[in-house]
Motif scaffolding. Structure first.
Motif, PDB file in Angstrom:
ATOM      1  N   MET A 181      49.872  39.308  45.658  1.00  0.00           N
ATOM      2  CA  MET A 181      49.668  40.399  44.694  1.00  0.00           C
ATOM      3  C   MET A 181      48.203  40.582  44.310  1.00  0.00           C
ATOM      4  O   MET A 181      47.801  41.662  43.879  1.00  0.00           O
ATOM      5  CB  MET A 181      50.502  40.127  43.434  1.00  0.00           C
ATOM      6  CG  MET A 181      51.997  40.195  43.708  1.00  0.00           C
ATOM      7  SD  MET A 181      52.997  39.736  42.261  1.00  0.00           S
ATOM      8  CE  MET A 181      52.755  41.121  41.154  1.00  0.00           C
ATOM      9  N   PHE A 182      47.411  39.504  44.419  1.00  0.00           N
ATOM     10  CA  PHE A 182      45.988  39.551  44.007  1.00  0.00           C
ATOM     11  C   PHE A 182      45.199  38.866  45.127  1.00  0.00           C
ATOM     12  O   PHE A 182      44.682  37.759  44.961  1.00  0.00           O
ATOM     13  CB  PHE A 182      45.806  38.821  42.672  1.00  0.00           C
ATOM     14  CG  PHE A 182      46.827  39.235  41.640  1.00  0.00           C
ATOM     15  CD1 PHE A 182      46.724  40.452  40.993  1.00  0.00           C
ATOM     16  CD2 PHE A 182      47.918  38.417  41.341  1.00  0.00           C
ATOM     17  CE1 PHE A 182      47.674  40.847  40.049  1.00  0.00           C
ATOM     18  CE2 PHE A 182      48.865  38.796  40.407  1.00  0.00           C
ATOM     19  CZ  PHE A 182      48.756  40.019  39.754  1.00  0.00           C
ATOM     20  N   ALA A 183      45.074  39.536  46.239  1.00  0.00           N
ATOM     21  CA  ALA A 183      44.748  38.841  47.500  1.00  0.00           C
ATOM     22  C   ALA A 183      43.281  38.481  47.661  1.00  0.00           C
ATOM     23  O   ALA A 183      42.948  37.589  48.447  1.00  0.00           O
ATOM     24  CB  ALA A 183      45.193  39.701  48.674  1.00  0.00           C
ATOM     25  N   VAL A 202      47.336  42.776  48.392  1.00  0.00           N
ATOM     26  CA  VAL A 202      46.875  43.907  47.576  1.00  0.00           C
ATOM     27  C   VAL A 202      45.726  43.440  46.701  1.00  0.00           C
ATOM     28  O   VAL A 202      45.732  42.297  46.214  1.00  0.00           O
ATOM     29  CB  VAL A 202      48.019  44.431  46.676  1.00  0.00           C
ATOM     30  CG1 VAL A 202      47.539  45.593  45.804  1.00  0.00           C
ATOM     31  CG2 VAL A 202      49.200  44.875  47.526  1.00  0.00           C
ATOM     32  N   ASP A 203      44.752  44.295  46.507  1.00  0.00           N
ATOM     33  CA  ASP A 203      43.709  43.996  45.517  1.00  0.00           C
ATOM     34  C   ASP A 203      43.139  45.295  44.988  1.00  0.00           C
ATOM     35  O   ASP A 203      43.053  46.299  45.699  1.00  0.00           O
ATOM     36  CB  ASP A 203      42.590  43.126  46.115  1.00  0.00           C
ATOM     37  CG  ASP A 203      41.886  42.324  45.025  1.00  0.00           C
ATOM     38  OD1 ASP A 203      42.122  41.110  44.939  1.00  0.00           O
ATOM     39  OD2 ASP A 203      41.122  42.933  44.228  1.00  0.00           O
ATOM     40  N   LEU A 204      42.744  45.219  43.729  1.00  0.00           N
ATOM     41  CA  LEU A 204      42.147  46.360  43.048  1.00  0.00           C
ATOM     42  C   LEU A 204      40.711  46.587  43.535  1.00  0.00           C
ATOM     43  O   LEU A 204      40.204  47.703  43.480  1.00  0.00           O
ATOM     44  CB  LEU A 204      42.111  46.013  41.549  1.00  0.00           C
ATOM     45  CG  LEU A 204      42.222  47.078  40.496  1.00  0.00           C
ATOM     46  CD1 LEU A 204      43.342  48.056  40.759  1.00  0.00           C
ATOM     47  CD2 LEU A 204      42.455  46.390  39.132  1.00  0.00           C
ATOM     48  N   MET A 248      50.971  34.854  43.054  1.00  0.00           N
ATOM     49  CA  MET A 248      50.427  35.516  41.859  1.00  0.00           C
ATOM     50  C   MET A 248      49.237  34.714  41.355  1.00  0.00           C
ATOM     51  O   MET A 248      49.364  33.892  40.450  1.00  0.00           O
ATOM     52  CB  MET A 248      51.494  35.578  40.763  1.00  0.00           C
ATOM     53  CG  MET A 248      52.757  36.283  41.186  1.00  0.00           C
ATOM     54  SD  MET A 248      53.911  36.417  39.795  1.00  0.00           S
ATOM     55  CE  MET A 248      53.116  37.683  38.808  1.00  0.00           C
ATOM     56  N   ASN A 249      48.083  34.932  41.959  1.00  0.00           N
ATOM     57  CA  ASN A 249      46.904  34.158  41.563  1.00  0.00           C
ATOM     58  C   ASN A 249      45.974  35.004  40.696  1.00  0.00           C
ATOM     59  O   ASN A 249      44.918  35.465  41.136  1.00  0.00           O
ATOM     60  CB  ASN A 249      46.189  33.641  42.826  1.00  0.00           C
ATOM     61  CG  ASN A 249      44.966  32.819  42.478  1.00  0.00           C
ATOM     62  OD1 ASN A 249      44.858  32.295  41.370  1.00  0.00           O
ATOM     63  ND2 ASN A 249      44.042  32.718  43.408  1.00  0.00           N
ATOM     64  N   LEU A 250      46.430  35.240  39.486  1.00  0.00           N
ATOM     65  CA  LEU A 250      45.614  35.925  38.467  1.00  0.00           C
ATOM     66  C   LEU A 250      45.914  35.189  37.165  1.00  0.00           C
ATOM     67  O   LEU A 250      46.622  35.682  36.292  1.00  0.00           O
ATOM     68  CB  LEU A 250      45.999  37.408  38.381  1.00  0.00           C
ATOM     69  CG  LEU A 250      45.134  38.283  37.473  1.00  0.00           C
ATOM     70  CD1 LEU A 250      43.699  38.373  37.977  1.00  0.00           C
ATOM     71  CD2 LEU A 250      45.724  39.680  37.357  1.00  0.00           C
TER      72      LEU A 250
HETATM   73  C1  LIG Z   1      41.478  35.294  40.547  1.00  0.00           C
HETATM   74  S1  LIG Z   1      41.193  36.478  41.810  1.00  0.00           S
HETATM   75  C2  LIG Z   1      42.108  35.739  43.158  1.00  0.00           C
HETATM   76  C3  LIG Z   1      41.725  36.224  44.520  1.00  0.00           C
HETATM   77  C4  LIG Z   1      42.297  35.392  45.667  1.00  0.00           C
HETATM   78  N1  LIG Z   1      43.707  35.188  45.547  1.00  0.00           N
HETATM   79  C5  LIG Z   1      41.572  34.069  45.791  1.00  0.00           C
HETATM   80  O1  LIG Z   1      42.174  33.006  45.638  1.00  0.00           O
HETATM   81  O2  LIG Z   1      40.369  34.075  46.088  1.00  0.00           O
HETATM   82  C6  LIG Z   1      42.215  37.816  41.285  1.00  0.00           C
HETATM   83  C7  LIG Z   1      42.107  39.087  42.100  1.00  0.00           C
HETATM   84  O3  LIG Z   1      43.053  40.033  41.581  1.00  0.00           O
HETATM   85  C8  LIG Z   1      42.503  41.326  41.657  1.00  0.00           C
HETATM   86  N2  LIG Z   1      43.256  42.152  40.683  1.00  0.00           N
HETATM   87  C9  LIG Z   1      43.139  42.165  39.342  1.00  0.00           C
HETATM   88  N3  LIG Z   1      44.023  43.030  38.793  1.00  0.00           N
HETATM   89  C10 LIG Z   1      44.738  43.558  39.826  1.00  0.00           C
HETATM   90  C11 LIG Z   1      45.801  44.507  39.919  1.00  0.00           C
HETATM   91  N4  LIG Z   1      46.296  45.088  38.840  1.00  0.00           N
HETATM   92  N5  LIG Z   1      46.310  44.788  41.142  1.00  0.00           N
HETATM   93  C12 LIG Z   1      45.798  44.205  42.250  1.00  0.00           C
HETATM   94  N6  LIG Z   1      44.789  43.325  42.225  1.00  0.00           N
HETATM   95  C13 LIG Z   1      44.259  43.003  41.039  1.00  0.00           C
HETATM   96  C14 LIG Z   1      41.037  41.126  41.368  1.00  0.00           C
HETATM   97  O4  LIG Z   1      40.268  42.161  41.915  1.00  0.00           O
HETATM   98  C15 LIG Z   1      40.755  39.768  42.056  1.00  0.00           C
HETATM   99  O5  LIG Z   1      40.273  39.936  43.364  1.00  0.00           O
END
Ligand SMILES: C[S@@+](CC[C@H](N)C(=O)[O-])C[C@H]1O[C@@H](n2cnc3c(N)ncnc32)[C@H](O)[C@@H]1O
Length: 326
Positions: A181-183, A202-204, A248-250
């Motif tokens: 979900m937060f790739a 997916v990523d924003l 779900m890594n956010l």
């Molecule tokens: C903590 S990072 C983790 C990235 C990756 N999983 C990693 O381990 O390097 C969180 C990611 O979620 C993305 N993000 C934040 N809100 C989002 C949303 N509503 N939908 C999709 N991606 C989102 C951010 O842009 C960021 O790249």
């Protein structure tokens, strides 16, 4: 340079080297030479060499001892390495400059040295950097056999999570459907695809998605990775009931996305839910949130409660591996 050396047949070389090292007799500043089946082990004090060993005088080369930043500074600086970038976390600009200079003068193959200039911030979780040495903040990071191109100034990335990502990747089976979900640039998605999963990430952050596509190409899995730029809440309905696994890594706000995770989940689905909580109850709030979001539709079983790392004093970064069964 002529130096006293113990001369032994090559077969006895390692055993003799150990004996001399244990006795503190090996002269580290000189190279061990090999010639015509014999090893020449430079020694510090020929008189102290045991009588059963033969000492000769021989010309030997100087050994290139690597200079570490610690050697040059006289104290041990803390830094992280990401590809050819060295990352500092120093509040004092003078100390940061001193460490950066030592890194440059050392044998570390660094092109760039940066200092953290802000916390990770905003929805994209990117931080500001002060570039102390070099120019480019783009690098190639290698982790468990995969490589990732990324720019630390444009995307989130933490090399500290490598072991955790590997723990999760090892659970992935060929043919399964995994949704990240937060790739980000793909540190979960790419290893999953390498194990034969079909992956949607997916990523924003537009730049993160571009790197995710590039990294899928670099790791020869572009046919199994779909990279989508957008808010995962809007993308999830297109993949309703699709996923065997959801990442779900956010960590600070994953609970706000649990409805989307439930939308994505198929009849059987494992959710890897990252959270940051107080050490007194690191798993309780996450488990309660997951149950509240999923329990009407699914049986919820927490398979693993895993502490990833300490995040701040008394705060832990944790992961819940949760199986949803319909
Ligand atoms: C903590 S990072 C983790 C990235 C990756 N999983 C990693 O381990 O390097 C969180 C990611 O979620 C993305 N993000 C934040 N809100 C989002 C949303 N509503 N939908 C999709 N991606 C989102 C951010 O842009 C960021 O790249």
């Amino acid at each position: 340079m002529e130096a006293p050396c113990v001369r032994v047949e090559r077969e006895q070389g390692e055993e003799t080297r150990k004996r001399l090292a244990e006795a503190g007799l090996l002269a580290d500043e000189w190279k061990i030479e090999v010639a015509e089946g014999y090893l020449y082990l430079p020694v510090t004090d020929p008189e102290a060499v045991p009588a059963d060993l033969q000492v000769v005088s021989r010309s030997v080369g100087e050994r290139d001892t690597p200079d570490t930043p610690t050697d040059l500074l006289g104290f041990e600086p803390s830094y992280e390495r990401l590809g050819d970038i060295v990352i500092l976390d120093e509040d004092d600009p003078e100390r940061a400059r001193e460490i950066a200079d030592a890194v440059t003068a050392s044998d570390i193959p660094a092109e760039t040295v940066v200092n953290r200039a802000s916390k990770v911030k905003g929805e994209l979780r990117v931080r500001d950097w002060e570039v102390l040495v070099g120019e480019s903040t783009e690098t190639v990071h290698r982790e468990y056999g995969s490589e990732f191109l990324l720019d630390v100034a444009e995307v989130y990335f933490s090399p500290r999570l490598a072991t955790e990502r590997h723990r999760v990747a090892e659970q992935v089976e060929a043919g399964e459907r995994a949704f990240d979900m937060f790739a980000g640039v793909g540190p979960f998605a790419i290893p999953f695809a390498k194990r034969g999963a079909e992956v949607v990430g997916v990523d924003l952050n537009e730049r993160a998605v571009e790197y995710l596509r590039e990294n899928a190409r670099r790791n020869d899995v572009e046919d199994r990775v779909t990279a989508i730029r957008g808010d995962v809440r809007e993308v999830a309905p297109d993949y309703a009931d699709w996923a065997d696994r959801v990442v779900m890594n956010l960590p600070h706000s994953a609970d706000e996305f649990l409805d989307s995770a439930v939308t994505l989940a198929g009849d059987q689905c494992v959710v890897h839910y990252y959270d940051i909580q107080h050490e007194d109850d690191p798993f309780g709030p996450g488990e309660a949130a997951i149950r509240a979001a999923a329990e009407l539709e699914y049986e919820v079983e927490v398979e693993t409660r895993h502490v990833v790392r300490s995040y701040a004093p008394h705060e832990l970064n944790v992961c819940l591996d949760v199986r949803l069964s319909r």
